[in-house]
Scaffold this motif. Structure first.
Motif, short mmCIF file in Angstrom:
data_model
loop_
_atom_site.label_atom_id
_atom_site.label_comp_id
_atom_site.label_asym_id
_atom_site.label_seq_id
_atom_site.Cartn_x
_atom_site.Cartn_y
_atom_site.Cartn_z
N SER A 120 -9.99 -0.59 -3.85
CA SER A 120 -9.74 -1.64 -4.85
C SER A 120 -8.29 -2.10 -4.85
N SER A 121 -7.38 -1.29 -4.27
CA SER A 121 -5.96 -1.65 -4.25
C SER A 121 -5.59 -2.33 -2.94
N PRO A 122 -4.51 -3.09 -2.94
CA PRO A 122 -3.98 -3.58 -1.66
C PRO A 122 -3.68 -2.37 -0.75
N TYR A 123 -3.78 -2.55 0.56
CA TYR A 123 -3.59 -1.39 1.43
C TYR A 123 -2.99 -1.78 2.77
N PHE A 124 -2.33 -0.77 3.37
CA PHE A 124 -1.91 -0.83 4.75
C PHE A 124 -2.97 -0.11 5.58
N LEU A 125 -3.18 -0.58 6.79
CA LEU A 125 -4.25 -0.05 7.64
C LEU A 125 -3.67 0.55 8.93
N SER A 126 -4.33 1.59 9.41
CA SER A 126 -4.04 2.11 10.75
C SER A 126 -5.35 2.49 11.42
N VAL A 127 -5.50 2.14 12.69
CA VAL A 127 -6.71 2.47 13.47
C VAL A 127 -6.26 3.44 14.55
N SER A 128 -6.79 4.66 14.53
CA SER A 128 -6.19 5.69 15.36
C SER A 128 -7.21 6.72 15.81
N CYS A 129 -6.68 7.78 16.43
CA CYS A 129 -7.45 8.95 16.84
C CYS A 129 -6.50 10.14 16.86
N ASN A 130 -6.94 11.27 17.37
CA ASN A 130 -6.13 12.48 17.33
C ASN A 130 -5.10 12.60 18.44
N ALA A 131 -5.04 11.64 19.34
CA ALA A 131 -4.05 11.71 20.41
C ALA A 131 -2.64 11.79 19.82
N GLU A 132 -1.85 12.70 20.33
CA GLU A 132 -0.51 12.92 19.78
C GLU A 132 0.35 11.67 19.86
N ARG A 133 0.19 10.91 20.93
CA ARG A 133 1.05 9.74 21.13
C ARG A 133 0.83 8.67 20.07
N LYS A 134 -0.29 8.68 19.38
CA LYS A 134 -0.57 7.66 18.36
C LYS A 134 0.41 7.77 17.19
N ARG A 135 0.89 8.98 16.93
CA ARG A 135 1.89 9.26 15.89
C ARG A 135 1.43 8.82 14.50
N THR A 136 0.13 8.86 14.28
CA THR A 136 -0.39 8.49 12.97
C THR A 136 -0.02 9.53 11.93
N VAL A 159 -4.87 3.24 4.39
CA VAL A 159 -6.24 3.43 4.89
C VAL A 159 -6.16 3.71 6.38
N LEU A 160 -6.80 4.81 6.78
CA LEU A 160 -6.75 5.21 8.18
C LEU A 160 -8.17 5.32 8.74
N VAL A 161 -8.45 4.52 9.76
CA VAL A 161 -9.71 4.67 10.50
C VAL A 161 -9.45 5.79 11.50
N THR A 196 -4.89 10.59 -3.67
CA THR A 196 -5.99 9.64 -3.93
C THR A 196 -5.70 8.26 -3.37
N ARG A 197 -4.48 8.06 -2.85
CA ARG A 197 -4.09 6.74 -2.33
C ARG A 197 -4.23 6.68 -0.81
#
Length: 377
Positions: free
Chosen positions: A200-216, A237-239, A258-259
Motif C-alpha cells: 500500500s506504500s510507495p516502494y523501491f524495487l529490486s529484482v534479484s537472486c542469491n548470486a553474490e555479485r548482485k549485492r542485494t 520490495v525484493l523479487v 514490516t517495510r
C-alpha cells in the motif's frame, strides 16, 4: 534445405515448474521470435534430452522436434560426446547451444551463446566457476562461432580466453514490449498491488537472486541503515525467492521489518505490474553480461539505479542514475534523496523508455539468423 538444431534443454524447467533462469528465459524468447519470422531460409529442429519427454513439443511452436530419452546429466553427456548420436538422430548441419556450454561430438559444427565470462573474472561459492574455467575456454576455441549479449562480454571473452574478436558476434537481448510498457492507470495499479501483494506504500524495487555479485544484501542493509537516519516514506520490495537466513534475521531484528517485502514465484505479468508500481528500481550488481531487469524497468517507465561496471552502463546508457563505490554509502545517499524526492527522475524515465525501445526480440532473432546463415555456408 540446411538444418539448424537448437538445443533447448535450458527451457525444460519452465514446462516442469513454471520457472526458468535467465538463460532459459532468453532461449525461450529467441525461439518464439524465430517462429514469428516467415520463410526462414533453413529448417529449425528443437532438441531436448530427458526421461520425461519434455521438450520442443511443449513449446507449441511450428518447428520439428527431436527428443533423446536419456537423463540430461554430465556423466551421460560426456559419454554421448564420444559418439555422433545427435548427428545421426537429427542430421543437423549446424547446432546452436544457447546456454554457454555442452559436451558435443562435433564442436566445429556449433554456434554457442556465451552470455558472459563471469566465471573467468569472479569467483562465487554457489557456482562451479573453477570447473567452468577448465571446460569452457577450450570449447569456445573449437566451436564454429560465438554469440554474446554485450560488447563488455565480448571484451571479457577475448581477454580471458584468448578468442579472436572476429569469432564473436554481439547480439543484444530483447524485450517483450507487449508485456513491459508504462501502465497509465496508477489507481488500478495500486489496487492490484494491494490485492496481490498487500503493498500500500510507495516502494523501491529490486529484482534479484542469491548470486553474490548482485549485492542485494548490501541494498537491504543500506535501507535498514538509512531508516536510522531519516523517516522513510518508501518500502523496499525484493523479487528474491530465497534470501539467506542471516539476512532475514537482520531484517526481522530491524525497526523496518514490516517495510521490507520478499516476493517469490512472480509471473511475468506480475513482474510488469511491480515495475510499474515502483518509484525506482535498484540493480547494484558488480558484474552482468547484460542486465535484463534494467531493460524491463526502463520499458515500464521506471527510473533505474545501477553501477558503472561490466555491461550495465552499456545497456542503460543515459537512462540510469549511477552508484559509486563504496556501494553501501552510495546506496544510502541515492536512496535517501529519492525518498525525500530531491532527485528529478523525469529525465531518466523519458530516456529509459526511449532506450528500451531500441531493443526487441524480433531484432535479436533477425541478427541471430545472420549468424546462422554465415555458419551454414
Amino acid at each position: 534445405m540446411k538444418r539448424l538444431l537448437i538445443d533447448i534443454n535450458s527451457i525444460v524447467p519452465y514446462y516442469v515448474t513454471g520457472k526458468v533462469n535467465g538463460i532459459g528465459r532468453t532461449t525461450l524468447e529467441l525461439i518464439q521470435a524465430l517462429a514469428g519470422i516467415k520463410n526462414l531460409p533453413f529448417e529449425v529442429v528443437l532438441y531436448s534430452q530427458n526421461m520425461k519427454g519434455i521438450g520442443g513439443r511443449n513449446t507449441g511452436l511450428p518447428f520439428k522436434t527431436k527428443h533423446l530419452y536419456l537423463p540430461h546429466r554430465e556423466k551421460i553427456d560426456k559419454l554421448l560426446a564420444w559418439f555422433p548420436i545427435k548427428e545421426c538422430l537429427t542430421g543437423y548441419d549446424i547446432m546452436h547451444i544457447p546456454h554457454n556450454f555442452e559436451y558435443v561430438y562435433s564442436p566445429e559444427k556449433c554456434v554457442v551463446t556465451l552470455h558472459d565470462a563471469l566465471f573467468m573474472k569472479i569467483q562465487e561459492e554457489a557456482f562451479e566457476h573453477e570447473k567452468m574455467k577448465q571446460i569452457v575456454p577450450p570449447f569456445m576455441r573449437q566451436c564454429k562461432h560465438i554469440i554474446t549479449c554485450s560488447e563488455s562480454s565480448r571484451r571479457d571473452i577475448v581477454e580471458t580466453m584468448g578468442i579472436e574478436p572476429e569469432k564473436i558476434t554481439v547480439i543484444y537481448w530483447g524485450i517483450k514490449h507487449d508485456l513491459f510498457f508504462p501502465q497509465k492507470d496508477k489507481l488500478n495499479i495500486r489496487d492490484k498491488l494491494q490485492s496481490k501483494f498487500e503493498l500500500s506504500s510507495p516502494y523501491f524495487l529490486s529484482v534479484s537472486c542469491n548470486a553474490e555479485r548482485k549485492r542485494t544484501d548490501v541494498l537491504v542493509r543500506s535501507y535498514i541503515a538509512l531508516s536510522r537516519e531519516q523517516t522513510l516514506s518508501h518500502d523496499l520490495v525484493l523479487v528474491w525467492g530465497n534470501p539467506p537466513l542471516n539476512l532475514l534475521k537482520e531484517v526481522k531484528n530491524s525497526s523496518v521489518a514490516t517495510r521490507i517485502h520478499f516476493l517469490k514465484n512472480i509471473s511475468d505479468g506480475d513482474l510488469a505490474l511491480l515495475y510499474n508500481g515502483a518509484e525506482a528500481m535498484f540493480f547494484p550488481s558488480s558484474y552482468e553480461g547484460f542486465g535484463l531487469p534494467l531493460l524491463e524497468a526502463m520499458a515500464c517507465g521506471v527510473p533505474v539505479i545501477t553501477c558503472h561496471n561490466s555491461s550495465l552502463d552499456e545497456i542503460a546508457g543515459n537512462a540510469a542514475i549511477y552508484l559509486t563505490e563504496p556501494l553501501f554509502d552510495s546506496l544510502i545517499d541515492v536512496m535517501g534523496r529519492l525518498d525525500q524526492n530531491t532527485i528529478d527522475t523525469e529525465p531518466f524515465v523519458e530516456n529509459g523508455i526511449k532506450r528500451a525501445a531500441q531493443f526487441s526480440w524480433e531484432k535479436t532473432a533477425k541478427e541471430t539468423i545472420g549468424v546462422y546463415l554465415d555458419a551454414l555456408k
